[in-house]
Design an enzyme around this catalytic site. Structure first.
Site: not given
Ligand code: GUN
Length: 291
Positions: A53, A97, A120
């Site tokens: 990412k 995460q 997200d």
């Protein structure tokens, strides 16, 4: 028949290219899109994903902050960090995460991220708006990436039967909604650990999206000839012969490519699409400020 490859690397490169002019417009307006990625603990796979990412941000000129915290971090400390990032006007996207250490309430922490920065797409406001078919939401990256990949390959979903295997909040459930929503128009079944005859459900599906995280669970014999197979699974399987000591294996047997019309490789299928859609969400979050 050998299936055509649903090439997530090529598709994600096309998504990234499409973001370049949007990022340039942000920069011209004095706004540099900025993603903050928070990772807690030492899970090796999570560190690999986060690395991908951050590298994508660098490729695109998106600013990134990589916040690495020890396993011993308390939930209160992480709450403080998220709150600070929520208030930081320089930051447009926040990603924490998953998985978080056992001692943390992941759901409560997801709820804490401001919906406008929830790149997200896991916050109840974003998932709720997705259910309402609204376009003022950030859509979870993996299922959105699967939809983009199907569209890019010219695969028709309208009128097709789709089986989504897995009912997770972040992948399976939003995947089913996206496939069934207006415009995609598939007829969707959600299969899970309590499904009476998953094999039969699979054999009847024109499109199979496997998102269970169990290596090779879906057998070649489960796939209807000519079906489209999307394998979301990226499972580490011990392999002494390989350099790293493990292999990456999908949820679907590789030999399913002898029956399917299209299939995603693992790796190089859905994984790069997740990252590309995260970049798109980050740019969208930055653009909101422009409006
Ligand atoms: N862990 C594995 N995939 C993801 C993802 O897409 N987002 C977050 N936050 N954690 C993950």
């Amino acid at each position: 028949m050998v299936a055509s490859v649903l090439d997530g690397k090529s598709c994600s490169a096309a998504v990234e290219s499409s973001l370049v002019p949007r990022i340039n417009d942000c920069v011209s307006a004095g706004i540099i899109p900025h993603l903050a990625v928070v990772i807690v603990g030492d899970d090796p796979a999570s560190h690999v994903y986060v690395g991908a990412k951050i590298r994508a941000c660098k490729r695109l000129g998106i600013k990134s902050s990589h916040i690495e915290l020890p396993e011993s971090t308390s939930e209160a400390e992480l709450r403080n960090i998220i709150t600070e990032l929520n208030h930081d006007t320089d930051v447009h996207g926040i990603l924490v995460q998953s998985p978080l250490p056992q001692h943390m309430d992941e759901e409560a922490l997801t709820d804490l991220i401001h919906p406008s920065k929830d790149v997200d797409g896991f916050h109840p406001v974003n998932l709720g708006r997705l259910v309402q078919s609204r376009n003022d939401c950030l859509i979870p990256c993996t299922p959105n990436g699967v939809m983009r990949l199907l569209e890019w390959a010219g695969i028709e979903t309208n009128g097709k039967t789709a089986l989504v295997i897995g009912r997770s909040r972040n992948v399976g459930m939003p995947q089913a909604i996206l496939l069934a929503s207006r415009g995609a128009d598939a007829t969707v079944t959600i299969g899970h650990s309590r499904t009476a005859d998953l094999e039969l459900q699979c054999q009847q599906a024109d499109i199979v999206v496997a998102a269970v995280g169990r290596p090779n669970m879906v057998k070649k014999s489960w796939i209807k000839p000519g079906a489209v197979v999307v394998d979301v699974g990226i499972n580490r399987v011990d392999d002494e012969k390989s350099e790293r000591g493990y292999l990456l294996v999908g949820d679907v047997e590789k030999s399913a490519n002898e029956v399917a019309s299209w299939i995603t490789p693992v790796p190089g299928g859905v994984g790069p699409m997740t990252v590309a859609m995260l970049m798109e969400n980050t740019v969208a979050a930055a653009e909101n400020i422009l409006q």
